[in-house]
Design an enzyme around this catalytic site. Sequence first.
Site, mmCIF file in Angstrom:
data_model
loop_
_atom_site.group_PDB
_atom_site.id
_atom_site.type_symbol
_atom_site.label_atom_id
_atom_site.label_comp_id
_atom_site.label_asym_id
_atom_site.label_seq_id
_atom_site.Cartn_x
_atom_site.Cartn_y
_atom_site.Cartn_z
ATOM 1 N N LYS A 140 0.842 -1.679 -0.561
ATOM 2 C CA LYS A 140 0.143 -0.307 0.241
ATOM 3 C C LYS A 140 1.439 1.307 -0.136
ATOM 4 C CE LYS A 140 -2.396 0.743 3.733
ATOM 5 N NZ LYS A 140 -1.806 1.869 4.625
ATOM 6 N N ARG A 154 -11.264 3.341 9.680
ATOM 7 C CA ARG A 154 -11.180 1.962 10.177
ATOM 8 C C ARG A 154 -11.971 1.480 10.553
ATOM 9 N NH1 ARG A 154 -4.355 1.795 12.678
ATOM 10 N NH2 ARG A 154 -3.419 2.296 10.240
ATOM 11 N N ARG A 171 11.431 -10.000 6.581
ATOM 12 C CA ARG A 171 11.481 -8.518 6.181
ATOM 13 C C ARG A 171 13.257 -8.379 7.630
ATOM 14 N NH1 ARG A 171 6.773 -4.652 5.866
ATOM 15 N NH2 ARG A 171 6.267 -5.788 8.126
ATOM 16 N N ARG A 231 -2.200 -9.258 13.286
ATOM 17 C CA ARG A 231 -2.205 -7.798 12.998
ATOM 18 C C ARG A 231 -3.425 -8.190 11.833
ATOM 19 N NH1 ARG A 231 3.509 -6.778 12.305
ATOM 20 N NH2 ARG A 231 3.164 -5.005 10.466
#
Length: 297
Positions: free
Chosen positions: A91, A167, A202, A242
């Site tokens: 995003k 959200r 990552r 998450r």
Amino acid sequence: MASCSSLNFTAISSNPQKLSSSSISSPIVQRPFTSHLSFSKSSSLHSDQIPIRTHCGKLPQPNGAGFVVLGCARKKEPLRIMISGAPASGKGTQCELITQKYGLVHIAAGDLLRAEIAAGSENGKQAKEYMDKGKLVPNEIVVTMVKERLNGPDSCEKGWLLDGYPRSSSQAIALKEFGFQPDLFILLEVPEEILVERVVGRRLDPITGKIYHLKYSPPETEEIASRVTQRFDDTEEKVKLRLQTHHQNVEAVLSMYEDITVKVNGIGSKQEVFAQIDGALTQLLEQKQEKLGAVAA
């Protein structure tokens, strides 16, 4: 600067000896005359040009002609876009590409919160009080920050890209009550197993701050590879939590924007993903131009 592809002139016959107050109000025979001029289109991607007719304010002169001039009035119709995507969906990259091409103001609630706190604004002070106590910042404070940013002169002029917000349904309702309705809601979709792989792989270089990925973008040298670290929340267990929160947030707001939602396949290169978004935004701009053209006609 707006310009026109043609100027239409209407020559009005006049006779200085017969020009009287009674003849001014009587019908005048008009003879059309058209001159075509070349022009270059505006490079703006969020503005439209609408032809309008303007009449000379003075009476015809003894040896001259009155004209009806086809001019151009430039009317901006900025884009209003919302975008949502799970962690590691790409995003952030797509937001950069969108703002680069379309000149929209990028607005992220988290960035606003940090900026308000750093500036010591009233909203920032209230938010900091909650954060210092380990509490969530109330919706009212965040919505107020977002509302004020959306009302900023640059956002009104250039249009906006609202990143990862709202959200919750309550936040979406609050924005609607304030008069903020997006033209498009972009939802980046990536399978959960790929998102987990992207996050878990990552690594962060603590010296340069650069983000690497063990599979897709490994460190350039062994020296860098030896010092990169994994963020504490980039584990499989934490990323799944998450993702669960993200899905719940999206489901809560999708019903508000169901008719204007565009789902984008987030698998592929950043250029391939952006091509889908770019196509949707281009189509949206064309629809806006058609509506403005219909109103002008």
